[in-house]
Design an enzyme around this catalytic site. Structure first.
Site, PDB file in Angstrom:
ATOM      1  N   ASP A 171      66.631  28.667  33.079  1.00 35.46           N
ATOM      2  CA  ASP A 171      65.604  28.927  34.086  1.00 35.46           C
ATOM      3  C   ASP A 171      65.224  30.405  34.078  1.00 35.46           C
ATOM      4  OD1 ASP A 171      63.908  28.512  36.234  1.00 35.46           O
ATOM      5  OD2 ASP A 171      65.502  28.495  37.730  1.00 35.46           O
TER       6      ASP A 171
ATOM      7  N   GLU B  57      61.406  26.597  32.662  1.00 34.01           N
ATOM      8  CA  GLU B  57      62.738  25.992  32.685  1.00 34.01           C
ATOM      9  C   GLU B  57      62.790  24.745  31.831  1.00 34.01           C
ATOM     10  OE1 GLU B  57      64.118  24.164  36.415  1.00 34.01           O
ATOM     11  OE2 GLU B  57      62.123  24.553  37.203  1.00 34.01           O
TER      12      GLU B  57
END
Length: 195
Positions: A8, A101
């Site tokens: 992420d 992500e």
């Protein structure tokens, strides 16, 4: 045992803008001039209490010292594509779940060197893109995402099977991926507070 890795980007849009404008690095600033609301903010701006959807007109009154920049989605997309190309060097299966992500399946051959794997991936992303990413590993996507969120920004976290109870017992309901704002109050009424 197989694991899932969640990767992420840390304050991704703001990090991309700081690449474009080096004078913003390490400073409080927000993205969203063109949208009329804050769509992203640096960690320094977040520390001031600024969050997404903050109206830009109000922000300029409340935080006149905080720069506001326009979004550059083409830049974000280019950096995202480069990130996923890098990840495909490490992993055969990369599942995008957003511009910043993804989840990847970690091959069992890495089970004895998960820490080294995370460090290598994180270093390559940082060195080649100039942006930090947080990484988390778990047996499921939810556990992997909990692990990556637990160590933000620029962190690494492994939720091994023996760690799962601790991770769940110490994670507030509102931090669980997929629970949402509507369900959390209902769970509170049932006396639940953590995962």
């Amino acid at each position: 045992m197989s694991y899932i890795l969640h990767i992420d980007g840390d304050a991704f849009f703001a990090a991309c803008e700081a690449l474009r404008r080096r004078d913003l690095q390490g400073k409080a600033f927000v993205v969203g001039e063109d949208r009329g609301i804050v769509v992203a903010m640096s960690y320094e701006a977040k520390a001031l209490g600024i969050d997404r959807s903050y109206p830009i007109y109000k922000l300029k009154v409340d935080f006149p010292h905080v720069p506001v920049v326009s979004s550059h989605f083409e830049l974000y997309s280019q950096i995202s594509d480069r990130c996923f190309a890098i990840l495909k060097r490490f992993f055969s299966r990369v599942e995008r779940c957003g511009i910043d992500e993804c989840f990847v399946e970690v091959e069992e051959r890495y089970n004895d060197s998960l820490e080294e794997l995370l460090q290598s991936v994180q270093d390559v992303l940082r060195n080649e893109l100039g942006i930090s990413y947080s990484l988390g590993i778990g047996r499921t996507k939810t556990l992997a995402k909990l692990a990556s969120k637990r160590s933000k920004p620029n962190g690494r976290s492994i939720c091994r099977e023996s760690d799962e109870d601790y991770f769940l017992e110490t994670t507030p309901l509102e931090k669980i991926w997929g629970v949402g704002r509507a369900l959390t109050p209902q769970l509170y009424l049932l006396g639940l507070r953590t995962a």
